[in-house]
Design a protein around this motif. Structure first.
Motif, PDB file in Angstrom:
ATOM      1  N   ASP A 153     -26.764  -4.181  -1.666  1.00 37.68           N
ATOM      2  CA  ASP A 153     -26.728  -2.769  -1.240  1.00 37.68           C
ATOM      3  C   ASP A 153     -25.418  -2.357  -0.581  1.00 37.68           C
ATOM      4  O   ASP A 153     -25.400  -1.488   0.290  1.00 37.68           O
ATOM      5  CB  ASP A 153     -27.900  -2.439  -0.299  1.00 37.68           C
ATOM      6  N   GLY A 154     -24.315  -2.977  -0.945  1.00 37.71           N
ATOM      7  CA  GLY A 154     -23.029  -2.567  -0.399  1.00 37.71           C
ATOM      8  C   GLY A 154     -21.988  -3.654  -0.541  1.00 37.71           C
ATOM      9  O   GLY A 154     -21.965  -4.382  -1.532  1.00 37.71           O
ATOM     10  N   SER A 155     -21.130  -3.774   0.457  1.00 36.60           N
ATOM     11  CA  SER A 155     -20.075  -4.786   0.402  1.00 36.60           C
ATOM     12  C   SER A 155     -19.555  -5.092   1.807  1.00 36.60           C
ATOM     13  O   SER A 155     -19.808  -4.356   2.755  1.00 36.60           O
ATOM     14  CB  SER A 155     -18.913  -4.312  -0.486  1.00 36.60           C
ATOM     15  N   LEU A 156     -18.845  -6.202   1.893  1.00 38.03           N
ATOM     16  CA  LEU A 156     -18.090  -6.523   3.095  1.00 38.03           C
ATOM     17  C   LEU A 156     -16.694  -5.958   2.872  1.00 38.03           C
ATOM     18  O   LEU A 156     -16.036  -6.289   1.883  1.00 38.03           O
ATOM     19  CB  LEU A 156     -18.025  -8.031   3.327  1.00 38.03           C
ATOM     20  N   ASP A 157     -16.260  -5.079   3.753  1.00 36.44           N
ATOM     21  CA  ASP A 157     -14.997  -4.369   3.625  1.00 36.44           C
ATOM     22  C   ASP A 157     -13.990  -5.028   4.568  1.00 36.44           C
ATOM     23  O   ASP A 157     -14.189  -5.043   5.783  1.00 36.44           O
ATOM     24  CB  ASP A 157     -15.243  -2.904   4.012  1.00 36.44           C
ATOM     25  N   ILE A 158     -12.934  -5.597   4.006  1.00 33.75           N
ATOM     26  CA  ILE A 158     -11.889  -6.259   4.787  1.00 33.75           C
ATOM     27  C   ILE A 158     -10.624  -5.431   4.636  1.00 33.75           C
ATOM     28  O   ILE A 158      -9.953  -5.471   3.609  1.00 33.75           O
ATOM     29  CB  ILE A 158     -11.661  -7.708   4.305  1.00 33.75           C
ATOM     30  N   PHE A 159     -10.330  -4.633   5.660  1.00 32.41           N
ATOM     31  CA  PHE A 159      -9.181  -3.730   5.626  1.00 32.41           C
ATOM     32  C   PHE A 159      -7.995  -4.385   6.332  1.00 32.41           C
ATOM     33  O   PHE A 159      -8.122  -4.881   7.450  1.00 32.41           O
ATOM     34  CB  PHE A 159      -9.525  -2.408   6.322  1.00 32.41           C
ATOM     35  N   ILE A 160      -6.845  -4.375   5.690  1.00 27.66           N
ATOM     36  CA  ILE A 160      -5.631  -4.978   6.235  1.00 27.66           C
ATOM     37  C   ILE A 160      -4.581  -3.901   6.481  1.00 27.66           C
ATOM     38  O   ILE A 160      -4.315  -3.073   5.609  1.00 27.66           O
ATOM     39  CB  ILE A 160      -5.032  -6.019   5.255  1.00 27.66           C
ATOM     40  N   SER A 161      -3.998  -3.923   7.667  1.00 25.29           N
ATOM     41  CA  SER A 161      -2.834  -3.103   7.984  1.00 25.29           C
ATOM     42  C   SER A 161      -1.714  -4.061   8.374  1.00 25.29           C
ATOM     43  O   SER A 161      -1.825  -4.792   9.363  1.00 25.29           O
ATOM     44  CB  SER A 161      -3.146  -2.150   9.135  1.00 25.29           C
ATOM     45  N   ASN A 162      -0.653  -4.060   7.580  1.00 24.33           N
ATOM     46  CA  ASN A 162       0.427  -5.029   7.759  1.00 24.33           C
ATOM     47  C   ASN A 162       1.781  -4.315   7.746  1.00 24.33           C
ATOM     48  O   ASN A 162       2.492  -4.328   6.745  1.00 24.33           O
ATOM     49  CB  ASN A 162       0.356  -6.084   6.645  1.00 24.33           C
ATOM     50  N   PRO A 163       2.157  -3.692   8.876  1.00 21.17           N
ATOM     51  CA  PRO A 163       3.437  -2.976   8.913  1.00 21.17           C
ATOM     52  C   PRO A 163       4.608  -3.910   8.613  1.00 21.17           C
ATOM     53  O   PRO A 163       4.579  -5.077   8.996  1.00 21.17           O
ATOM     54  CB  PRO A 163       3.515  -2.453  10.356  1.00 21.17           C
TER      55      PRO A 163
END
Length: 193
Positions: A153-163
């Motif tokens: 019923d969805g997903s694991l969301d792994i958001f990356i911010s890499n300046p």
């Protein structure tokens, strides 16, 4: 960091807007829905895996991550799109930051958006999509990336911010980091979650 945080939220809102555009199409009543309608999502995020407490400590150690100052990273967007999880930053402030959250956005919905540089693969029997879910004309779109790991019923969301200015990881593509984290975290998601 305020600019990076703003970019994170704009990226999340762009994804929400894209999903809402998908879900807003079509007839008004369920009885009028054609056979090939846009995918729908669950009312709540997947259960069975808490990204704030069940990601193995060795994953964070290997990536030099520690909880953010405000670690809870929950978001409720219009039309029921939700994220539940926590944020993590580099221990020395010299590397990327991440938000690891469960969401009721499915891989089918992510796939339907045809995001930039999307790559699909399988880890521990789970489909994963790594993609840049930010407008191509946004400042530094190649500095952020998201991995979505299949869940019920969805997903694991792994958001990356890499300046690019962070000395330890700024030279590494954000999508490479997203894939690495997905490969390290996916095996810890229990079967059935």
């Amino acid at each position: 960091m305020a600019g990076v945080q703003g970019k994170r939220w704009r990226g999340a809102i762009a994804v929400v807007g894209a999903v809402l555009a998908i879900s807003a199409c079509g007839p008004d009543s369920p009885s009028e829905q054609p056979a090939n309608t846009a995918p729908t999502f669950a009312a709540e995020v997947p259960t069975g895996f808490d990204p704030c407490t069940q990601v193995p400590a060795e994953v964070f150690e290997s990536e030099n991550l520690r909880p953010d100052r405000n670690p809870e990273s929950n978001l409720d967007a219009p039309n029921g799109v939700k994220w539940r999880g926590c944020g993590w930053g580099n221990k020395r402030g010299r590397g990327y930051g991440t938000k690891i959250r469960t969401t009721n956005l499915t891989l089918e919905m992510i796939r339907a958006r045809n995001f930039t540089d999307a790559e699909e693969f399988v880890v521990s029997g789970r489909q994963v999509i790594v993609s840049r879910q930010q407008d191509a004309d946004a400042p530094g779109p190649d500095r952020v990336c998201t991995a979505n790991v299949e869940m019920q019923d969805g997903s694991l969301d792994i958001f990356i911010s890499n300046p690019e200015y962070v000395p330890d990881t700024g030279h590494i593509p954000a999508c490479t980091i997203a894939r690495t984290l997905a490969e390290k975290i996916a095996p810890s998601i229990p079967a059935g979650a």
